[in-house]
Design a protein around this motif. Structure first.
Motif, PDB file in Angstrom:
ATOM      1  N   VAL A 108       2.943  -4.276   9.929  1.00 12.30           N
ATOM      2  CA  VAL A 108       1.646  -4.927  10.095  1.00 12.30           C
ATOM      3  C   VAL A 108       1.122  -5.252   8.698  1.00 12.30           C
ATOM      4  CG1 VAL A 108      -0.696  -4.665  10.996  1.00 12.30           C
ATOM      5  CG2 VAL A 108       1.229  -3.616  12.190  1.00 12.30           C
ATOM      6  N   GLU A 109       0.582  -6.442   8.545  1.00  9.90           N
ATOM      7  CA  GLU A 109       0.064  -6.887   7.251  1.00  9.90           C
ATOM      8  C   GLU A 109      -1.005  -5.931   6.747  1.00  9.90           C
ATOM      9  OE1 GLU A 109       0.869  -9.104   4.587  1.00  9.90           O
ATOM     10  OE2 GLU A 109       2.221  -9.582   6.212  1.00  9.90           O
ATOM     11  N   GLY A 110      -0.923  -5.546   5.491  1.00 11.90           N
ATOM     12  CA  GLY A 110      -1.962  -4.747   4.864  1.00 11.90           C
ATOM     13  C   GLY A 110      -1.796  -3.250   5.000  1.00 11.90           C
ATOM     14  N   VAL A 111      -0.957  -2.782   5.914  1.00  9.63           N
ATOM     15  CA  VAL A 111      -0.797  -1.343   6.114  1.00  9.63           C
ATOM     16  C   VAL A 111      -0.167  -0.703   4.887  1.00  9.63           C
ATOM     17  CG1 VAL A 111       0.374   0.417   7.496  1.00  9.63           C
ATOM     18  CG2 VAL A 111      -0.715  -1.518   8.603  1.00  9.63           C
ATOM     19  N   PHE A 112       0.790  -1.380   4.295  1.00 12.23           N
ATOM     20  CA  PHE A 112       1.458  -0.824   3.122  1.00 12.23           C
ATOM     21  C   PHE A 112       0.473  -0.666   1.963  1.00 12.23           C
ATOM     22  CE2 PHE A 112       3.738  -1.406  -0.901  1.00 12.23           C
ATOM     23  CZ  PHE A 112       4.540  -0.284  -0.856  1.00 12.23           C
ATOM     24  N   GLU A 113      -0.385  -1.640   1.753  1.00 11.21           N
ATOM     25  CA  GLU A 113      -1.341  -1.558   0.660  1.00 11.21           C
ATOM     26  C   GLU A 113      -2.303  -0.387   0.862  1.00 11.21           C
ATOM     27  OE1 GLU A 113      -0.482  -4.467   2.093  1.00 11.21           O
ATOM     28  OE2 GLU A 113       0.569  -5.340   0.380  1.00 11.21           O
TER      29      GLU A 113
END
Length: 181
Positions: free
Chosen positions: A146-151
């Motif tokens: 999911v976009e942004g989860v890693f950040e």
């Protein structure tokens, strides 16, 4: 005379390159500098000097291109058929794990099945490089990503998990004595 990014030369390109020796021999006979020849043919100055030495000691015929070490075992029609088969994907040829894609071992097996020609894994690598194929990474991203989860994880969780930085102060190997500063 460096190879393109795609790898080595095809047999047709090798034949075309094989005629350059005559051109180089004529330039040596005219007295052209090896540095100029190296620049024009995109080789190192050392290679051009080596060519000049060969030309000077053994004559212009010694500059002739030698045949390739290994002759390609697939003719152009077979190669076209192999490319079409590779584009269909590994699943179409009975390889169960679609996520892995094509490996050298699988391509080797496919060549054996389609044409009854044996290649080593290293031979398949050279064949694929010579024809402009290269190692690939999957284009698709994981469905779970999911976009942004890693950040968020990197900003909040990683500082808690990562080990502390080593200090500049010397440490002691002894458990009972403190280090002298």
């Amino acid at each position: 005379m460096r190879y393109a990014q795609g790898g080595g030369l095809t047999p047709g390109e090798q034949a075309k390159r094989g005629l350059l020796w005559w051109e180089v021999a004529e330039r040596f006979a005219r007295g052209d500098r090896t540095e100029d020849i190296a620049r024009d043919y995109r080789v190192t100055a050392r290679s051009a000097r080596r060519w000049h030495h060969t030309w000077h000691t053994k004559g212009p015929g010694a500059l002739r291109s030698r045949a390739p070490i290994a002759v390609e075992r697939l003719n152009p029609a077979q190669w076209d058929r192999l490319e079409r088969a590779l584009k269909r994907g590994p699943l179409a040829h009975g390889f169960k794990d679609e996520g892995q894609g094509w490996t050298l071992k699988r391509i080797k097996l496919l060549i054996g099945r389609l044409f009854h020609v044996g290649y080593t894994v290293q031979g398949v690598w050279k064949l694929m490089c010579r024809r402009g194929w290269s190692a690939q990474v999957p284009v698709r991203r994981a469905l779970e990503q999911v976009e942004g989860v890693f950040e968020v994880w990197k900003a909040e969780v990683w500082p808690l998990v990562k080990p502390p930085r080593a200090t500049w102060a010397p440490t002691s190997a002894s458990r009972t004595k403190r280090a002298r500063v």
